[in-house]
Scaffold this motif. Structure first.
Motif, short mmCIF file in Angstrom:
data_model
loop_
_atom_site.label_atom_id
_atom_site.label_comp_id
_atom_site.label_asym_id
_atom_site.label_seq_id
_atom_site.Cartn_x
_atom_site.Cartn_y
_atom_site.Cartn_z
N ASP A 1 -94.42 74.07 21.03
CA ASP A 1 -95.58 74.01 21.94
C ASP A 1 -95.16 73.89 23.40
O ASP A 1 -96.01 73.99 24.30
N LEU A 2 -93.89 73.68 23.66
CA LEU A 2 -93.44 73.40 25.02
C LEU A 2 -93.64 74.59 25.95
O LEU A 2 -94.21 74.45 27.04
N VAL A 3 -93.20 75.78 25.55
CA VAL A 3 -93.28 76.96 26.43
C VAL A 3 -94.74 77.33 26.74
O VAL A 3 -95.08 77.54 27.92
N PRO A 4 -95.66 77.42 25.76
CA PRO A 4 -97.06 77.74 26.11
C PRO A 4 -97.70 76.71 27.04
O PRO A 4 -98.43 77.07 27.96
N ARG A 5 -97.41 75.43 26.81
CA ARG A 5 -97.97 74.39 27.68
C ARG A 5 -97.44 74.53 29.10
O ARG A 5 -98.17 74.39 30.07
N LEU A 6 -96.13 74.79 29.22
CA LEU A 6 -95.52 74.94 30.54
C LEU A 6 -96.08 76.15 31.28
O LEU A 6 -96.29 76.10 32.49
N ARG A 7 -96.32 77.25 30.56
CA ARG A 7 -96.90 78.44 31.20
C ARG A 7 -98.29 78.13 31.75
O ARG A 7 -98.63 78.55 32.85
#
Length: 156
Positions: free
Chosen positions: A97-103
């Motif tokens: 979930d880290l990359v979608p949240r960061l985007r």
């Protein structure tokens, strides 16, 4: 008898005038209460400042690096705990979930700076994977957070 009473009245009047001549108007400002209040405020802020730091407790590695300048926006922080858990600010998050949240966060922010805090016991492989995720999430300015006062490569 009338003369004695009159002399006493004259003496009292002279004493009154003498006392009046010795009393002056105080033309100075008494700053002692001001200094007392300022010292109390200083102590309050010195005690409260360390309590205002928000984050996850990790044992940061010590380096001889200097601190980075403070950004205008609230700094975004990703933390890797000693157990390998990844946290965005103070919220636990899975690595998927880290990359979608960061985007999503990167679209709302003006600054692409992000701080990575990792416990000193975390394997470098996990730190490198999280740094890759930060880069993929739109954050290209990654600051590694360490404690100061550690050994330098110059032997100092």
């Amino acid at each position: 008898m009338g003369g004695a009473v009159q002399q006493q009245a004259v003496r009292r009047a002279r004493r009154g005038r003498r006392r009046g001549k010795h009393r002056r108007v105080m033309g100075e400002i008494n700053i002692t209460p001001f200094v007392d209040v300022m010292l109390v405020l200083l102590i309050i802020f010195m005690v409260a400042a360390p309590l205002m730091t928000v984050g996850v407790p990790v044992e940061l590695p010590k380096t001889a690096a200097t601190t980075l300048p403070t950004p205008d926006e609230e700094p975004l922080t990703v933390t890797i705990t000693a157990e390998g858990e990844v946290m965005l600010q103070t919220t636990a998050i899975t690595t998927s979930d880290l990359v979608p949240r960061l985007r999503a966060i990167a679209e709302e922010r003006d600054d692409d700076r992000i701080f990575l805090r990792a416990d000193g016991q975390v394997p470098y492989e996990l730190v490198a994977q999280v740094m890759g995720a930060l880069n993929a999430g739109g954050f290209h300015n990654i600051g590694l957070v360490t404690d100061t006062g550690g050994p330098g490569l110059d032997g100092g």
